[in-house]
Design a protein around this motif. Sequence first.
Motif, PDB file in Angstrom:
ATOM      1  N   ARG A  88      24.452   2.150  -5.595  1.00  0.00           N
ATOM      2  CA  ARG A  88      25.428   3.394  -5.191  1.00  0.00           C
ATOM      3  C   ARG A  88      24.874   4.338  -4.235  1.00  0.00           C
ATOM      4  O   ARG A  88      25.795   5.207  -3.569  1.00  0.00           O
ATOM      5  N   SER A  89      23.781   4.406  -3.851  1.00  0.00           N
ATOM      6  CA  SER A  89      23.384   5.379  -2.986  1.00  0.00           C
ATOM      7  C   SER A  89      23.616   5.060  -1.640  1.00  0.00           C
ATOM      8  O   SER A  89      23.408   6.141  -0.593  1.00  0.00           O
ATOM      9  N   LYS A  90      24.335   4.012  -1.163  1.00  0.00           N
ATOM     10  CA  LYS A  90      24.435   3.586   0.106  1.00  0.00           C
ATOM     11  C   LYS A  90      25.792   3.398   0.433  1.00  0.00           C
ATOM     12  O   LYS A  90      26.637   2.775  -0.627  1.00  0.00           O
ATOM     13  N   ASP A  91      26.302   3.723   1.476  1.00  0.00           N
ATOM     14  CA  ASP A  91      27.647   3.426   1.849  1.00  0.00           C
ATOM     15  C   ASP A  91      27.984   2.076   2.144  1.00  0.00           C
ATOM     16  O   ASP A  91      29.151   1.675   2.152  1.00  0.00           O
ATOM     17  N   GLU A  92      26.864   1.463   2.811  1.00  0.00           N
ATOM     18  CA  GLU A  92      27.119   0.029   3.460  1.00  0.00           C
ATOM     19  C   GLU A  92      26.041  -0.764   2.369  1.00  0.00           C
ATOM     20  O   GLU A  92      25.231  -0.623   2.004  1.00  0.00           O
ATOM     21  N   GLU A  93      26.666  -2.202   2.486  1.00  0.00           N
ATOM     22  CA  GLU A  93      25.815  -3.312   1.872  1.00  0.00           C
ATOM     23  C   GLU A  93      24.500  -3.346   2.290  1.00  0.00           C
ATOM     24  O   GLU A  93      23.916  -2.918   3.365  1.00  0.00           O
ATOM     25  N   ASP A  94      23.542  -3.584   1.431  1.00  0.00           N
ATOM     26  CA  ASP A  94      21.964  -3.632   1.787  1.00  0.00           C
ATOM     27  C   ASP A  94      21.792  -4.476   3.040  1.00  0.00           C
ATOM     28  O   ASP A  94      22.675  -5.718   3.173  1.00  0.00           O
ATOM     29  N   GLN A  95      21.118  -4.283   3.981  1.00  0.00           N
ATOM     30  CA  GLN A  95      20.692  -5.145   5.382  1.00  0.00           C
ATOM     31  C   GLN A  95      20.314  -6.489   5.226  1.00  0.00           C
ATOM     32  O   GLN A  95      20.827  -7.370   5.942  1.00  0.00           O
ATOM     33  N   ARG A  96      19.763  -6.738   4.082  1.00  0.00           N
ATOM     34  CA  ARG A  96      19.417  -7.983   3.767  1.00  0.00           C
ATOM     35  C   ARG A  96      20.522  -9.088   3.656  1.00  0.00           C
ATOM     36  O   ARG A  96      20.327 -10.161   4.285  1.00  0.00           O
ATOM     37  N   TYR A  97      21.585  -8.645   3.018  1.00  0.00           N
ATOM     38  CA  TYR A  97      22.751  -9.613   2.591  1.00  0.00           C
ATOM     39  C   TYR A  97      23.431  -9.751   4.187  1.00  0.00           C
ATOM     40  O   TYR A  97      24.276 -10.636   4.508  1.00  0.00           O
ATOM     41  N   ARG A 190      -0.198  -3.030  -4.074  1.00  0.00           N
ATOM     42  CA  ARG A 190       0.683  -2.676  -3.112  1.00  0.00           C
ATOM     43  C   ARG A 190       2.320  -2.916  -3.609  1.00  0.00           C
ATOM     44  O   ARG A 190       3.034  -2.531  -2.920  1.00  0.00           O
ATOM     45  N   HIS A 191       2.125  -3.817  -4.676  1.00  0.00           N
ATOM     46  CA  HIS A 191       3.510  -4.051  -5.183  1.00  0.00           C
ATOM     47  C   HIS A 191       3.600  -4.119  -6.648  1.00  0.00           C
ATOM     48  O   HIS A 191       3.475  -5.053  -7.441  1.00  0.00           O
ATOM     49  N   PRO A 192       3.067  -2.990  -7.207  1.00  0.00           N
ATOM     50  CA  PRO A 192       2.951  -2.997  -8.797  1.00  0.00           C
ATOM     51  C   PRO A 192       4.329  -3.243  -9.725  1.00  0.00           C
ATOM     52  O   PRO A 192       4.307  -3.623 -10.719  1.00  0.00           O
ATOM     53  N   ASN A 193       5.508  -2.753  -9.026  1.00  0.00           N
ATOM     54  CA  ASN A 193       6.591  -3.041  -9.807  1.00  0.00           C
ATOM     55  C   ASN A 193       6.999  -4.510  -9.583  1.00  0.00           C
ATOM     56  O   ASN A 193       7.302  -5.049 -10.893  1.00  0.00           O
ATOM     57  N   TYR A 194       6.589  -5.273  -8.813  1.00  0.00           N
ATOM     58  CA  TYR A 194       6.669  -6.899  -8.871  1.00  0.00           C
ATOM     59  C   TYR A 194       5.845  -7.430  -9.688  1.00  0.00           C
ATOM     60  O   TYR A 194       6.054  -8.511 -10.350  1.00  0.00           O
ATOM     61  N   PHE A 195       4.604  -6.843  -9.658  1.00  0.00           N
ATOM     62  CA  PHE A 195       3.321  -7.362 -10.595  1.00  0.00           C
ATOM     63  C   PHE A 195       4.082  -7.293 -12.188  1.00  0.00           C
ATOM     64  O   PHE A 195       3.774  -8.058 -13.073  1.00  0.00           O
ATOM     65  N   GLY A 196       4.614  -6.054 -12.426  1.00  0.00           N
ATOM     66  CA  GLY A 196       4.920  -5.834 -13.887  1.00  0.00           C
ATOM     67  C   GLY A 196       6.131  -6.573 -13.848  1.00  0.00           C
ATOM     68  O   GLY A 196       6.037  -7.201 -15.163  1.00  0.00           O
ATOM     69  N   ASP A 197       7.174  -6.754 -13.164  1.00  0.00           N
ATOM     70  CA  ASP A 197       8.123  -7.832 -13.341  1.00  0.00           C
ATOM     71  C   ASP A 197       7.728  -9.369 -13.625  1.00  0.00           C
ATOM     72  O   ASP A 197       8.032 -10.001 -14.723  1.00  0.00           O
ATOM     73  N   SER A 198       6.607  -9.526 -13.076  1.00  0.00           N
ATOM     74  CA  SER A 198       6.051 -11.074 -13.240  1.00  0.00           C
ATOM     75  C   SER A 198       5.393 -11.110 -14.747  1.00  0.00           C
ATOM     76  O   SER A 198       5.387 -11.977 -15.407  1.00  0.00           O
ATOM     77  N   CYS A 199       4.699  -9.791 -14.846  1.00  0.00           N
ATOM     78  CA  CYS A 199       4.197 -10.087 -16.416  1.00  0.00           C
ATOM     79  C   CYS A 199       5.102 -10.164 -17.462  1.00  0.00           C
ATOM     80  O   CYS A 199       5.004 -11.025 -18.241  1.00  0.00           O
ATOM     81  N   VAL A 200       6.293  -9.532 -17.323  1.00  0.00           N
ATOM     82  CA  VAL A 200       7.319  -9.779 -18.468  1.00  0.00           C
ATOM     83  C   VAL A 200       7.814 -11.285 -18.414  1.00  0.00           C
ATOM     84  O   VAL A 200       7.948 -11.693 -19.643  1.00  0.00           O
ATOM     85  N   ALA A 231       9.602 -15.205  -1.936  1.00  0.00           N
ATOM     86  CA  ALA A 231      11.068 -15.361  -1.575  1.00  0.00           C
ATOM     87  C   ALA A 231      11.945 -14.031  -1.201  1.00  0.00           C
ATOM     88  O   ALA A 231      12.293 -13.750  -0.204  1.00  0.00           O
ATOM     89  N   THR A 232      11.848 -13.260  -2.137  1.00  0.00           N
ATOM     90  CA  THR A 232      12.617 -12.088  -2.078  1.00  0.00           C
ATOM     91  C   THR A 232      11.914 -10.611  -2.208  1.00  0.00           C
ATOM     92  O   THR A 232      12.339  -9.579  -2.302  1.00  0.00           O
ATOM     93  N   GLY A 233      10.615 -10.754  -2.559  1.00  0.00           N
ATOM     94  CA  GLY A 233       9.710  -9.578  -2.992  1.00  0.00           C
ATOM     95  C   GLY A 233       8.834  -9.153  -2.220  1.00  0.00           C
ATOM     96  O   GLY A 233       9.010  -8.588  -0.891  1.00  0.00           O
ATOM     97  N   ALA A 234       7.506  -9.261  -2.538  1.00  0.00           N
ATOM     98  CA  ALA A 234       6.226  -8.634  -2.070  1.00  0.00           C
ATOM     99  C   ALA A 234       6.190  -9.237  -0.542  1.00  0.00           C
ATOM    100  O   ALA A 234       6.135  -8.383   0.487  1.00  0.00           O
ATOM    101  N   LYS A 235       6.059 -10.460  -0.063  1.00  0.00           N
ATOM    102  CA  LYS A 235       5.821 -10.849   1.200  1.00  0.00           C
ATOM    103  C   LYS A 235       7.040 -10.210   2.261  1.00  0.00           C
ATOM    104  O   LYS A 235       6.675  -9.928   3.421  1.00  0.00           O
ATOM    105  N   ARG A 236       8.256 -10.276   1.670  1.00  0.00           N
ATOM    106  CA  ARG A 236       9.357  -9.736   2.586  1.00  0.00           C
ATOM    107  C   ARG A 236       9.148  -8.195   2.949  1.00  0.00           C
ATOM    108  O   ARG A 236       9.364  -7.779   4.007  1.00  0.00           O
TER     109      ARG A 236
END
Length: 265
Positions: A88-97, A190-200, A231-236
């Motif tokens: 919602r904070s962006k007026d246009e779609e994410d550049q990735r897509y 460098r990617h604690p958010n992705y690490f936490g997600d993996s733990c879930v 694929a879509t996370g840390a390495k990107r």
Amino acid sequence: MGVDTSNLRRIVAASAAGIAALQGATAVKALRDGRRDYVDPIWGPGLGVAAVTSAALGSGDPVRRWTLAAVTSAWAARLAKHTLASVRSKDEEDQRYTEYLGDAGPAEVVRKVFVTQGVAQLLVSAPIQLAAASTLPASARRWLFPAGIALMVAGTAIEATADRQKEAFMARDRDERPDVLDTGLWAYSRHPNYFGDSCVWVGAWVASAASPPAWTTLPAPAAMCYFLVFATGAKRTERRMQDRPAFQDYQRRVSFFVPLPPKKG
């Protein structure tokens, strides 16, 4: 003791139907609004749908299936709120897509984005579906259930804390903001958010693995970790930041994924 296969088939079919309905409704709105990144906020809810469906239809241990549903739903609700705010904070779609899809037609968008994510949601939630149709053994192996739940809760807390710290960092005035976030959890990974997600999702598999047949769902957490790292996370993210001198220094000092004490200097 084992898996009620007929019950598992009902769970998988109902979970697939729920995920398909969610993906289909989102695809209609996304194509209408020209915002293919609408798929991001429904990643968590789709997994929540599978978890709640599994708990409601399952014939396995009720405490385990409803505990898994509750923890997954809490994780999903927080992630949905976080990603929806970002969209919602962006007026246009994410550049990735835009880069990935270009001028793709509706059928190709649905296949590449919404069908692909729906299949991934069904795969990643496989341990939860299997647990809902399985009994808990009387042996010491049953303690994998609370151990897995503890890992899921810890992972949710790590991911939520990392996201809050990043939001606070990005909200600072650009002239006063350091070139890189290297405080809080970000000082250890460098990617604690992705690490936490993996733990879930490793935790969900561990909780399911209290029942012996769960070893067959090991590809689920393996796939999730692959998504988060490669694929879509840390390495990107690393590739996008690679040319920044401050980030190169950050790479030398701080662990890539698993939180570790930072290097000196």
